[in-house]
Design an enzyme around this catalytic site. Structure first.
Site, PDB file in Angstrom:
ATOM      1  N   LEU A  67     -14.549 -48.804  62.129  1.00 27.32           N
ATOM      2  CA  LEU A  67     -14.682 -50.139  62.727  1.00 27.32           C
ATOM      3  C   LEU A  67     -16.138 -50.555  62.943  1.00 27.32           C
ATOM      4  CD1 LEU A  67     -11.965 -50.029  65.548  1.00 27.32           C
ATOM      5  CD2 LEU A  67     -11.704 -50.585  63.140  1.00 27.32           C
ATOM      6  N   TRP A 112     -18.934 -53.107  65.287  1.00 22.67           N
ATOM      7  CA  TRP A 112     -19.140 -53.296  66.727  1.00 22.67           C
ATOM      8  C   TRP A 112     -18.938 -54.741  67.190  1.00 22.67           C
ATOM      9  CZ3 TRP A 112     -22.715 -56.899  66.087  1.00 22.67           C
ATOM     10  CH2 TRP A 112     -23.663 -56.742  65.064  1.00 22.67           C
ATOM     11  N   LYS A 128     -12.575 -44.168  63.708  1.00 19.91           N
ATOM     12  CA  LYS A 128     -13.947 -44.084  64.210  1.00 19.91           C
ATOM     13  C   LYS A 128     -14.423 -45.447  64.658  1.00 19.91           C
ATOM     14  CE  LYS A 128     -18.258 -44.413  62.672  1.00 19.91           C
ATOM     15  NZ  LYS A 128     -18.908 -44.730  63.936  1.00 19.91           N
ATOM     16  N   SER A 186     -20.609 -53.499  57.026  1.00 18.55           N
ATOM     17  CA  SER A 186     -21.550 -54.109  56.085  1.00 18.55           C
ATOM     18  C   SER A 186     -21.193 -53.754  54.642  1.00 18.55           C
ATOM     19  CB  SER A 186     -22.968 -53.629  56.394  1.00 18.55           C
ATOM     20  OG  SER A 186     -23.036 -52.235  56.202  1.00 18.55           O
ATOM     21  N   THR A 240     -22.573 -50.240  53.595  1.00 24.69           N
ATOM     22  CA  THR A 240     -21.800 -49.066  54.016  1.00 24.69           C
ATOM     23  C   THR A 240     -20.459 -49.031  53.292  1.00 24.69           C
ATOM     24  OG1 THR A 240     -22.901 -49.122  56.159  1.00 24.69           O
ATOM     25  CG2 THR A 240     -20.907 -47.807  56.010  1.00 24.69           C
ATOM     26  N   TYR A 251     -17.543 -42.115  48.400  1.00 16.57           N
ATOM     27  CA  TYR A 251     -16.896 -40.983  49.084  1.00 16.57           C
ATOM     28  C   TYR A 251     -15.542 -40.700  48.435  1.00 16.57           C
ATOM     29  CZ  TYR A 251     -20.087 -42.088  53.049  1.00 16.57           C
ATOM     30  OH  TYR A 251     -21.167 -42.354  53.844  1.00 16.57           O
ATOM     31  N   GLU A 263     -13.477 -54.594  54.250  1.00 14.32           N
ATOM     32  CA  GLU A 263     -13.753 -55.955  54.735  1.00 14.32           C
ATOM     33  C   GLU A 263     -15.231 -55.991  55.057  1.00 14.32           C
ATOM     34  OE1 GLU A 263     -11.628 -58.279  54.715  1.00 14.32           O
ATOM     35  OE2 GLU A 263      -9.674 -57.299  54.829  1.00 14.32           O
ATOM     36  N   CYS A 273     -18.572 -61.782  60.755  1.00 12.28           N
ATOM     37  CA  CYS A 273     -18.633 -61.721  59.294  1.00 12.28           C
ATOM     38  C   CYS A 273     -18.232 -63.049  58.663  1.00 12.28           C
ATOM     39  CB  CYS A 273     -17.751 -60.604  58.785  1.00 12.28           C
ATOM     40  SG  CYS A 273     -16.109 -60.697  59.477  1.00 12.28           S
ATOM     41  N   LYS A 303     -33.800 -56.872  64.417  1.00 10.45           N
ATOM     42  CA  LYS A 303     -33.554 -57.387  63.068  1.00 10.45           C
ATOM     43  C   LYS A 303     -33.446 -58.920  63.091  1.00 10.45           C
ATOM     44  CE  LYS A 303     -29.915 -57.621  59.715  1.00 10.45           C
ATOM     45  NZ  LYS A 303     -28.507 -57.458  59.507  1.00 10.45           N
ATOM     46  N   GLU A 326     -27.577 -62.224  54.970  1.00 11.29           N
ATOM     47  CA  GLU A 326     -26.705 -62.255  56.147  1.00 11.29           C
ATOM     48  C   GLU A 326     -27.539 -61.874  57.374  1.00 11.29           C
ATOM     49  OE1 GLU A 326     -23.773 -59.149  56.794  1.00 11.29           O
ATOM     50  OE2 GLU A 326     -22.316 -60.684  57.286  1.00 11.29           O
TER      51      GLU A 326
HETATM   52  P1  NAP Z   1     -22.051 -50.949  59.416  1.00  6.42           P
HETATM   53  O1  NAP Z   1     -23.381 -50.415  59.691  1.00  6.42           O
HETATM   54  O2  NAP Z   1     -21.557 -50.996  58.041  1.00  6.42           O
HETATM   55  O3  NAP Z   1     -21.069 -50.077  60.341  1.00  6.42           O
HETATM   56  C1  NAP Z   1     -19.690 -50.191  60.281  1.00  6.42           C
HETATM   57  C2  NAP Z   1     -19.095 -48.845  60.609  1.00  6.42           C
HETATM   58  O4  NAP Z   1     -19.462 -47.913  59.600  1.00  6.42           O
HETATM   59  C3  NAP Z   1     -19.581 -48.260  61.924  1.00  6.42           C
HETATM   60  O5  NAP Z   1     -18.525 -47.574  62.547  1.00  6.42           O
HETATM   61  C4  NAP Z   1     -20.672 -47.314  61.471  1.00  6.42           C
HETATM   62  O6  NAP Z   1     -20.937 -46.267  62.371  1.00  6.42           O
HETATM   63  C5  NAP Z   1     -20.083 -46.800  60.191  1.00  6.42           C
HETATM   64  N1  NAP Z   1     -21.092 -46.249  59.291  1.00  6.42           N
HETATM   65  C6  NAP Z   1     -22.434 -46.533  59.246  1.00  6.42           C
HETATM   66  N2  NAP Z   1     -23.031 -45.813  58.290  1.00  6.42           N
HETATM   67  C7  NAP Z   1     -22.075 -45.051  57.707  1.00  6.42           C
HETATM   68  C8  NAP Z   1     -22.081 -44.095  56.656  1.00  6.42           C
HETATM   69  N3  NAP Z   1     -23.205 -43.758  56.006  1.00  6.42           N
HETATM   70  N4  NAP Z   1     -20.907 -43.514  56.314  1.00  6.42           N
HETATM   71  C9  NAP Z   1     -19.763 -43.817  56.962  1.00  6.42           C
HETATM   72  N5  NAP Z   1     -19.710 -44.691  57.969  1.00  6.42           N
HETATM   73  C10 NAP Z   1     -20.847 -45.320  58.337  1.00  6.42           C
HETATM   74  O7  NAP Z   1     -21.849 -52.411  59.943  1.00  6.42           O
HETATM   75  P2  NAP Z   1     -22.092 -52.946  61.438  1.00  6.42           P
HETATM   76  O8  NAP Z   1     -23.564 -53.090  61.560  1.00  6.42           O
HETATM   77  O9  NAP Z   1     -21.369 -52.141  62.423  1.00  6.42           O
HETATM   78  O10 NAP Z   1     -21.350 -54.366  61.411  1.00  6.42           O
HETATM   79  C11 NAP Z   1     -21.961 -55.486  60.905  1.00  6.42           C
HETATM   80  C12 NAP Z   1     -21.491 -55.769  59.499  1.00  6.42           C
HETATM   81  O11 NAP Z   1     -20.064 -55.757  59.411  1.00  6.42           O
HETATM   82  C13 NAP Z   1     -21.893 -57.100  58.988  1.00  6.42           C
HETATM   83  O12 NAP Z   1     -22.446 -56.997  57.726  1.00  6.42           O
HETATM   84  C14 NAP Z   1     -20.596 -57.933  58.942  1.00  6.42           C
HETATM   85  O13 NAP Z   1     -20.584 -58.944  58.038  1.00  6.42           O
HETATM   86  C15 NAP Z   1     -19.579 -56.915  58.714  1.00  6.42           C
HETATM   87  N6  NAP Z   1     -18.268 -57.279  59.278  1.00  6.42           N
HETATM   88  C16 NAP Z   1     -17.274 -57.645  58.410  1.00  6.42           C
HETATM   89  C17 NAP Z   1     -16.017 -58.016  58.881  1.00  6.42           C
HETATM   90  C18 NAP Z   1     -14.904 -58.397  57.944  1.00  6.42           C
HETATM   91  O14 NAP Z   1     -13.767 -58.471  58.350  1.00  6.42           O
HETATM   92  N7  NAP Z   1     -15.161 -58.622  56.677  1.00  6.42           N
HETATM   93  C19 NAP Z   1     -15.775 -58.006  60.245  1.00  6.42           C
HETATM   94  C20 NAP Z   1     -16.797 -57.637  61.099  1.00  6.42           C
HETATM   95  C21 NAP Z   1     -18.044 -57.268  60.596  1.00  6.42           C
HETATM   96  P3  NAP Z   1     -22.061 -46.359  63.531  1.00  6.42           P
HETATM   97  O15 NAP Z   1     -22.433 -47.767  63.691  1.00  6.42           O
HETATM   98  O16 NAP Z   1     -21.378 -45.769  64.694  1.00  6.42           O
HETATM   99  O17 NAP Z   1     -23.209 -45.486  63.069  1.00  6.42           O
END
Ligand code: NAP
Ligand code: MG
Length: 499
Positions: free
Chosen positions: A166, A168, A192, A246, A249, A256, A268, A303, A353, A395
């Site tokens: 998920l 944040w 997670k 993102s 990720t 993986y 998503e 998002c 950022k 973004e």
């Molecule tokens: P993120 O960095 O991709 O993190 C999302 C999740 O992935 C977190 O639980 C994060 O853990 C985990 N993660 C980070 N690095 C990882 C890795 N190397 N391997 C496995 N898991 C990993 O994104 P965010 O900063 O939390 O959220 C913002 C982004 O999400 C934006 O780009 C937004 O557009 C997108 N978003 C999309 C939607 C949709 O429905 N399409 C909805 C909401 C948000 P930790 O953060 O705990 O390290």
């Protein structure tokens, strides 16, 4: 509609909250096997809220084993769907009973406004859990067209152990979007949460146990993306991963999967969503209210945020006057003040950022805002810029709306589609034909006409292009993620009778 309290009452609730802080594995809370913890903070104040279990691959292994055992012995997966429904409805009822505490917890941990948590996040979360619970004993399987000598059934079965990862920005709501259909379908879950926003998830796990969800069916492994998310994504005994976050990720999860067991992957991802306003749009005050809500709701950490306003030159000035007036009503400040619409960004790192983009905006035509109010807090900002500027292309995930002026409908659509993303889009026009032609031409998973929005739990949500992969959240289509199709072919030939 929720009756809101005053700031001091919310602060009193916040002071009295208690919540779990350990991982939830096989029906119980437990520390990380390493004994390590990390600090989660309230980003609005910088205060530490709790020390949370910092899990790693070994905790993931334990959780996956618990989920696998639960799935295989059928304590949840083989229940009648109506029994799963009843348990999930009890969970929804318990969340309703504790709705106010959940809203305050969500606001404290994420910096989100109490107004949003009370009026959107918590009620929608409960609604989504209920909706999937209610759906699951009303879905029928299929029988294929067949000759008289055979019957072929096409049945859906739960996919097995699912990993849910998920973001944040909507901790509770994204939890519901994923666990609602996954649990209803009969899967076992290893989830997670984002490290920044773990607390409300752990509280829901506690309520799920109280509702009677069997041990091992819902496991929460707390910790960072590299320590927990990656081992979950690579785990050979996880059948499917559904991820929101993102694009960068999300891409890793495909690797993986390819490197491990070819688990199913649904992503998503991000967006840079256009909001197109044609020159015949009516009721510009209402349009401006949608534009501002689309851009600044949840501090733009959304998002599907309508972060690019694309406006036809003929109504540029009139619309922007209304947008400025509307943006001025979005007060920035203490998230626990119910009058506040713009709270804190989720973390210092994310604030830094977004502040970088605000800095870049200073050399462009700032039409509204443009200032840092306090650490973590950024004013809603409207900036006119070229269609290919960094601000208009990347973004930002913060309260910064870019404006690009165009001369024709065709140019508007071309600018709108000139992005690697394709999550959501909006188009405003009083002419139904133009609006619908535009809706067809916009390359996005959700297009709203004369409004900003994401649809609701009844409509699929997910992205075109690099905004998504492999499936949709929400609606009956969400169940496709968590089930797989099986064909059962039955030969009716009576060999003794020779037919
Ligand atoms: P993120 O960095 O991709 O993190 C999302 C999740 O992935 C977190 O639980 C994060 O853990 C985990 N993660 C980070 N690095 C990882 C890795 N190397 N391997 C496995 N898991 C990993 O994104 P965010 O900063 O939390 O959220 C913002 C982004 O999400 C934006 O780009 C937004 O557009 C997108 N978003 C999309 C939607 C949709 O429905 N399409 C909805 C909401 C948000 P930790 O953060 O705990 O390290
Ligand atoms: Mg936090």
């Amino acid at each position: 509609m929720t009756d809101l309290l005053g700031t001091s009452e919310y602060k009193a609730i916040a002071a009295g909250l208690s919540f779990p802080t350990q991982a939830f594995i096989d029906g119980g809370f437990r520390p990380a096997l390493s004994g390590k913890t990390f600090t989660t903070t309230n980003p609005a104040t910088g205060e530490a809220l709790a020390e949370i279990a910092a899990c790693d691959a070994r905790d993931v292994d334990l959780a996956v084993a618990a989920a696998r055992a639960a799935f295989e012995d059928g304590r949840w997966s083989k229940l009648h769907p109506g029994e799963r429904k009843e348990t999930l409805l009890r969970l929804a009822a318990l969340m309703q009973e504790h709705a106010r505490d959940l809203a305050v917890l969500e606001s404290l941990d994420a910096g989100k406004t109490i107004f949003d948590c009370e009026t959107v996040d918590v009620p929608e979360t409960i609604h989504v859990i209920r909706w999937h619970a209610e759906l699951i004993d009303k879905i029928y399987d299929q029988v294929s067209p067949a000759s008289a000598s055979h019957i072929a059934m096409v049945v859906r079965e739960p996919v097995g152990v699912v990993g849910l990862v998920l973001p944040w920005n909507f901790p509770l709501l994204m939890l519901a979007w994923k666990i609602g259909p996954a649990l209803a379908a009969g899967c076992s879950v290893v989830l997670k949460p984002a490290a920044e926003t773990t607390l409300s998830t752990l509280r829901v796990a506690e309520l799920a146990a109280e509702a009677g969800l069997p041990a091992g069916v819902l496991n929460i492994v707390t910790g960072s993306g590299s320590a927990v998310g990656e081992p979950l994504g690579r785990h050979p005994d996880v059948d499917m991963v559904s991820f929101t976050g993102s694009t960068a990720t999300g891409r890793r999860f495909l690797n993986y999967s390819a490197d491990s067991n070819l688990k199913e992957v649904v992503l998503e991802l991000g967006g840079k969503n256009p909001c197109v306003v044609l020159d015949d749009a009516e009721d510009l005050e209402a349009v401006a209210a949608h534009v501002v809500n689309g851009a600044f709701w949840n501090m733009g950490q959304n998002c599907s945020a309508g972060s690019r306003l694309i406006v036809q030159r003929g109504i540029r000035d009139r619309l922007l006057d209304k947008v400025r007036a509307e943006a001025a009503t979005w007060l920035v400040g203490d998230p626990l003040d119910p009058a506040i619409r713009v709270g804190s960004l989720v973390s210092q790192a994310h604030f830094d950022k977004v502040a970088g983009y605000l800095e870049a905006a200073q050399s462009e035509n700032i039409l509204f805002g443009g200032r840092i109010v306090a650490p973590g807090f950024i004013e809603p900002t409207v900036v006119e810029t070229a269609r290919d500027s960094k601000l208009a292309v990347e973004e930002i995930f913060g309260p910064i709306l870019t404006v690009v002026v165009v001369d024709s409908v065709d140019e508007a659509i071309a600018v709108a589609n000139d992005t690697e993303y394709g999550l959501a889009a909006s188009i405003f026009s009083a002419n139904g034909r133009r609006a619908l032609r535009g809706a067809r031409a916009l390359r996005a998973g959700t297009v709203t006409v004369n409004s900003f929005g994401e649809g609701d739990v009844t409509t699929p949500f997910g992205g075109y292009k690099q905004s998504g992969f492999g499936g949709r959240d929400n609606s009956i289509h969400a169940h496709d993620q968590y089930t797989q199709l099986k064909t059962i072919w039955i030969d009716l030939t009576d060999h003794a009778a020779g037919d």
